[in-house]
Design a protein around this motif. Structure first.
Motif, PDB file in Angstrom:
ATOM      1  N   PHE A 153      29.603  24.587  40.720  1.00 32.15           N
ATOM      2  CA  PHE A 153      29.572  25.751  41.059  1.00 32.15           C
ATOM      3  C   PHE A 153      28.677  25.918  42.324  1.00 32.15           C
ATOM      4  O   PHE A 153      28.235  24.980  43.160  1.00 32.15           O
ATOM      5  N   GLU A 154      28.801  27.269  43.158  1.00 31.64           N
ATOM      6  CA  GLU A 154      27.976  27.502  44.385  1.00 31.64           C
ATOM      7  C   GLU A 154      26.560  26.932  44.505  1.00 31.64           C
ATOM      8  O   GLU A 154      25.692  27.155  43.421  1.00 31.64           O
ATOM      9  N   HIS A 155      26.226  25.954  45.297  1.00 29.44           N
ATOM     10  CA  HIS A 155      25.099  25.584  45.549  1.00 29.44           C
ATOM     11  C   HIS A 155      24.588  24.683  44.355  1.00 29.44           C
ATOM     12  O   HIS A 155      23.296  24.602  44.075  1.00 29.44           O
ATOM     13  N   ARG A 157      25.514  21.860  40.730  1.00 25.89           N
ATOM     14  CA  ARG A 157      26.657  21.249  39.484  1.00 25.89           C
ATOM     15  C   ARG A 157      25.849  21.031  38.296  1.00 25.89           C
ATOM     16  O   ARG A 157      24.687  20.891  38.234  1.00 25.89           O
ATOM     17  N   TRP A 177      20.361  28.414  45.748  1.00 26.31           N
ATOM     18  CA  TRP A 177      21.109  28.734  44.448  1.00 26.31           C
ATOM     19  C   TRP A 177      20.218  29.900  43.856  1.00 26.31           C
ATOM     20  O   TRP A 177      19.012  30.008  43.931  1.00 26.31           O
ATOM     21  N   ASN A 181      23.725  35.070  41.663  1.00 23.14           N
ATOM     22  CA  ASN A 181      24.727  34.834  42.701  1.00 23.14           C
ATOM     23  C   ASN A 181      25.738  33.844  42.441  1.00 23.14           C
ATOM     24  O   ASN A 181      27.080  34.006  42.643  1.00 23.14           O
ATOM     25  N   ASP A 182      25.497  32.610  41.747  1.00 26.37           N
ATOM     26  CA  ASP A 182      26.332  31.559  41.930  1.00 26.37           C
ATOM     27  C   ASP A 182      26.907  31.329  40.600  1.00 26.37           C
ATOM     28  O   ASP A 182      27.926  30.489  40.353  1.00 26.37           O
TER      29      ASP A 182
END
Length: 254
Positions: A153-155, A157, A177, A181-182
């Motif tokens: 995922f964004e920023h 794992r 992170w 948001n992520d």
């Protein structure tokens, strides 16, 4: 003449369950169906939800691929055809037994919503449960270097391994992170509803609970975090943690 097109097909349900016919089972669900599962791991405050016929079909494919016996014990359909309930009993080759009961909301003869509550023998070493729990009576060891699944995922794992009766996760959150948001776009909830019981090996993670409580978790600390929170990385050091409770459905697409 009665309209049989809107009647729930009990014989297809029986064939799908007892013959492990995933294709037959798939045909019983409406396109936008919702399946909710509750058991020892996915407890009532944070059940496992599977949304849509495609996702439910993939779940049924995995269940039907297992080496186990299924028996449809009882089925009841309401007189108006809008609700049904059934009891299912399963048995693995090692003797482990699983029992589940389902309540169905029906629309035009298809399942629009299903709530499934299940329980299984805890003493066995074999794989159990419709959602894949395992017993813990045999010695085992696993390495995150060879995970069963990786969810990026964004920023960050999440790496998952199956061990000791469930899924254990190692999460890595890079600087910048933030859950809201992520991961929120994947979870589809306003706050993180996964409970966590984790040991943190690096970095600083800030937690903000729904009730306004805030605190930092640092390397070398153990944290118990109930559902209903946001979280973000503090500073320039990545956060790494091992989570024994909330990893199984974390960062799954809703």
């Amino acid at each position: 003449m009665s309209d049989t097109s809107s009647m729930f097909d009990i014989e297809t349900l029986r064939r799908g369950i007892e013959m492990r016919d995933a294709t037959a089972m798939r045909g019983l669900y409406a396109e936008n169906a919702l399946m909710t599962l509750v058991d020892q791991r996915d407890q009532p405050s944070h059940p496992h939800e599977i949304s849509g016929a495609a996702a439910i079909g993939a779940f049924l494919d995995e269940i039907c691929s297992r080496d186990m016996e299924h028996h449809l014990d009882q089925v009841v359909v309401s007189a108006d055809g809008t609700h049904a309930a059934y009891l299912e009993q399963c048995r693995y080759p090692d003797g482990t037994k699983v029992m589940s009961t389902s309540m169905l909301d029906l629309r035009d003869g298809r399942i629009a919503a299903q709530t499934l509550v299940q329980a299984w023998d805890e003493a066995s070493a074999g794989e159990t449960g419709m959602t894949g729990a395992t017993g813990a009576t045999k010695a085992e060891h696993r390495a995150f270097a060879s995970p069963d699944e990786v969810r990026p995922f964004e920023h960050g794992r999440l790496e998952l391994v199956s061990a000791g009766g469930g899924m254990v996760g190692r999460a890595t959150f890079e600087p910048g992170w933030r859950w809201s948001n992520d991961v929120k776009p994947l979870a589809g909830t306003e706050m993180c509803e996964a409970p966590h019981f984790h040991y943190q090996t690096s970095g600083t993670l800030h937690i903000k609970m729904r009730d306004g409580t805030e605190f930092d978790v640092r390397a070398g600390e153990v944290a118990v975090i109930p559902p209903g929170h946001d979280a973000w990385v503090v500073g320039d050091e990545p956060v790494e943690m091992v989570d024994w409770q909330g990893a199984m459905h974390y960062a799954e697409k809703s």
